[in-house]
Motif scaffolding. Structure first.
Motif, short mmCIF file in Angstrom:
data_model
loop_
_atom_site.label_atom_id
_atom_site.label_comp_id
_atom_site.label_asym_id
_atom_site.label_seq_id
_atom_site.Cartn_x
_atom_site.Cartn_y
_atom_site.Cartn_z
N MET A 1 31.17 42.93 40.88
CA MET A 1 32.51 42.74 40.34
C MET A 1 33.53 43.43 41.26
SD MET A 1 34.17 44.05 36.73
CE MET A 1 33.09 43.09 35.69
N LYS A 2 34.47 42.65 41.78
CA LYS A 2 35.52 43.22 42.62
C LYS A 2 36.68 43.68 41.74
CE LYS A 2 36.00 39.53 45.13
NZ LYS A 2 36.46 38.56 46.15
N ILE A 3 37.17 44.89 41.98
CA ILE A 3 38.33 45.42 41.26
C ILE A 3 39.34 45.90 42.30
CG2 ILE A 3 39.17 47.11 39.59
CD1 ILE A 3 36.33 47.22 38.45
N TYR A 179 43.91 34.77 33.16
CA TYR A 179 43.35 34.34 34.43
C TYR A 179 43.75 35.35 35.50
CZ TYR A 179 42.46 29.75 32.38
OH TYR A 179 42.00 28.72 31.59
N THR A 180 42.77 36.04 36.06
CA THR A 180 43.05 36.95 37.16
C THR A 180 42.52 36.33 38.44
OG1 THR A 180 42.89 39.23 37.93
CG2 THR A 180 40.92 38.31 36.90
N PHE A 181 43.20 36.60 39.53
CA PHE A 181 42.95 35.88 40.78
C PHE A 181 42.26 36.77 41.81
CE2 PHE A 181 46.87 33.93 38.95
CZ PHE A 181 46.24 32.78 38.46
N ALA A 182 41.15 36.28 42.33
CA ALA A 182 40.40 36.92 43.43
C ALA A 182 39.59 38.13 43.00
CB ALA A 182 41.32 37.30 44.59
N LYS A 185 41.53 43.60 37.98
CA LYS A 185 42.45 44.70 38.23
C LYS A 185 42.04 45.88 37.36
CE LYS A 185 44.49 41.58 40.72
NZ LYS A 185 43.75 40.37 40.33
N PRO A 186 42.37 47.12 37.75
CA PRO A 186 41.93 48.28 36.96
C PRO A 186 42.25 48.17 35.47
CG PRO A 186 42.82 49.02 39.05
CD PRO A 186 43.07 47.54 38.98
N ALA A 187 43.42 47.65 35.13
CA ALA A 187 43.83 47.58 33.73
C ALA A 187 42.94 46.65 32.91
CB ALA A 187 45.28 47.13 33.62
N HIS A 188 42.30 45.70 33.56
CA HIS A 188 41.42 44.80 32.82
C HIS A 188 40.22 45.53 32.22
CE1 HIS A 188 43.02 41.41 35.62
NE2 HIS A 188 43.68 41.41 34.48
N GLN A 189 39.86 46.66 32.82
CA GLN A 189 38.63 47.34 32.43
C GLN A 189 38.83 48.38 31.32
OE1 GLN A 189 35.92 46.03 33.99
NE2 GLN A 189 37.51 44.73 34.90
N GLY A 190 40.09 48.75 31.03
CA GLY A 190 40.37 49.79 30.05
C GLY A 190 40.58 49.24 28.65
N GLY A 191 40.84 50.15 27.73
CA GLY A 191 41.03 49.77 26.34
C GLY A 191 42.21 48.85 26.13
N ASN A 192 43.33 49.11 26.83
CA ASN A 192 44.49 48.23 26.70
C ASN A 192 44.21 46.86 27.29
OD1 ASN A 192 46.24 49.79 25.24
ND2 ASN A 192 47.25 50.69 27.00
N ILE A 200 38.94 37.48 29.79
CA ILE A 200 39.41 37.60 31.17
C ILE A 200 38.52 36.77 32.07
CG2 ILE A 200 39.92 39.19 33.08
CD1 ILE A 200 40.12 41.43 30.93
N VAL A 201 39.14 35.84 32.82
CA VAL A 201 38.42 34.96 33.73
C VAL A 201 38.93 35.22 35.14
CG1 VAL A 201 37.94 32.57 34.36
CG2 VAL A 201 38.10 33.21 31.94
N CYS A 202 38.02 35.60 36.04
CA CYS A 202 38.38 35.85 37.43
C CYS A 202 38.14 34.58 38.24
CB CYS A 202 37.57 37.01 37.99
SG CYS A 202 38.07 37.51 39.66
#
Length: 208
Positions: A1-3, A179-182, A185-192, A200-202
Motif C-alpha cells: 500500500m502506497k501512502i 476516490y484517491t489517486f495513485a 494519503k495519511p488522513a485516509h488511515q486515521g479515525g477521521n 476508499i478506492v485507490c
C-alpha cells in the motif's frame, strides 16, 4: 500500500511528467478512472451534481462530467470557489461547451436543486492542498451537501479534511465513497478518514 503526503504526491506527479506524460493527461486519467468505477457501480444513467473548486481537484470532476454525460447522465455543475479556474480546470470546462444534459448552477440555487434530488453528488473542491478551517461560504455548501440524499463521492480527500494530519473542520464533507489517486494519503488511515471518507478506492493514474 502506497501512502503519500501532499508534498510527496506533487513530487511523484512531477516525476511522471519528467518521464514523458503531462499534467493534462494525469487529470484525464484521474477523471476517467473515477468515472469508470462509478459507472460500474451505477450502470443506470441518472442525475449527478458535481461541485468543483477552482484548482485541479475540480478539474478531475469536470473530466468526470464529460465521461458521465457520454454515458447518458445529466450533470449539474457548481463552481464553489468562483468562476476563475486553474489552466487545466478551465481547459476541461471548455470541453463541456455544447454538450447536452449539462447545466451550471449558482450557490444560491443549491438548496432548491438538492430538493429535486440527485443520484450522485461528486465533491472536488479543495483536494489534498487544504489545511485549516473552511471558508464560510464553502462550509455552508458542505453542510447542505451533507444533509442531502444521493451517493456522496469525494475526489482524493473530502473537503475540510487535512490530507497529511487528518484534522477535520466541523463541516467537512462526509463521503460515502472516496476516490484517491495513485496512492492513499495519511488522513485516509486515521479515525477521521474512516468517519469522512467512507469506502476508499485507490485508482491507478500512471504515477509510480
Amino acid at each position: 500500500m502506497k501512502i503519500y503526503t501532499a508534498a510527496e504526491m506533487r513530487e511523484h506527479e512531477q516525476m511522471a511528467v519528467d518521464k514523458g506524460t503531462t499534467f493534462e493527461q494525469l487529470m484525464e486519467n484521474a477523471g476517467r478512472a473515477a468515472a469508470a468505477d462509478l459507472l460500474r457501480r451505477r450502470p443506470q444513467a441518472g442525475r449527478v451534481l458535481i461541485v468543483c473548486g477552482k484548482g485541479n481537484n475540480g478539474g478531475d470532476g469536470l473530466v468526470m462530467a464529460r465521461i458521465l454525460q457520454a454515458h447518458g447522465w445529466r450533470a449539474d455543475i457548481l463552481f464553489a470557489a468562483g468562476e476563475k479556474l486553474s489552466e487545466l480546470a478551465e481547459l476541461n470546462r471548455s470541453r463541456l461547451q455544447g454538450l447536452d444534459g449539462m447545466g451550471l448552477i449558482a450557490a444560491e440555487d443549491l438548496v432548491g436543486r438538492l430538493k429535486t434530488g440527485y443520484d450522485v453528488i461528486i465533491e472536488g473542491i479543495f483536494g489534498t492542498g487544504f489545511g485549516g478551517r473552511l471558508p464560510a461560504d464553502i462550509a455552508v455548501i458542505c453542510r447542505l451537501l451533507n444533509q442531502s440524499d444521493g451517493l456522496k463521492v469525494a475526489l482524493d480527500i473530502p473537503t475540510g479534511l487535512n490530507c497529511d494530519t487528518g484534522e477535520a473542520d466541523a463541516d467537512t464533507f462526509r463521503a460515502d465513497l472516496t476516490y484517491t489517486f495513485a496512492a492513499y494519503k495519511p488522513a485516509h488511515q486515521g479515525g477521521n478518514g474512516k468517519t469522512y471518507c467512507g469506502e476508499i478506492v485507490c485508482l491507478d493514474i500512471g504515477i509510480d
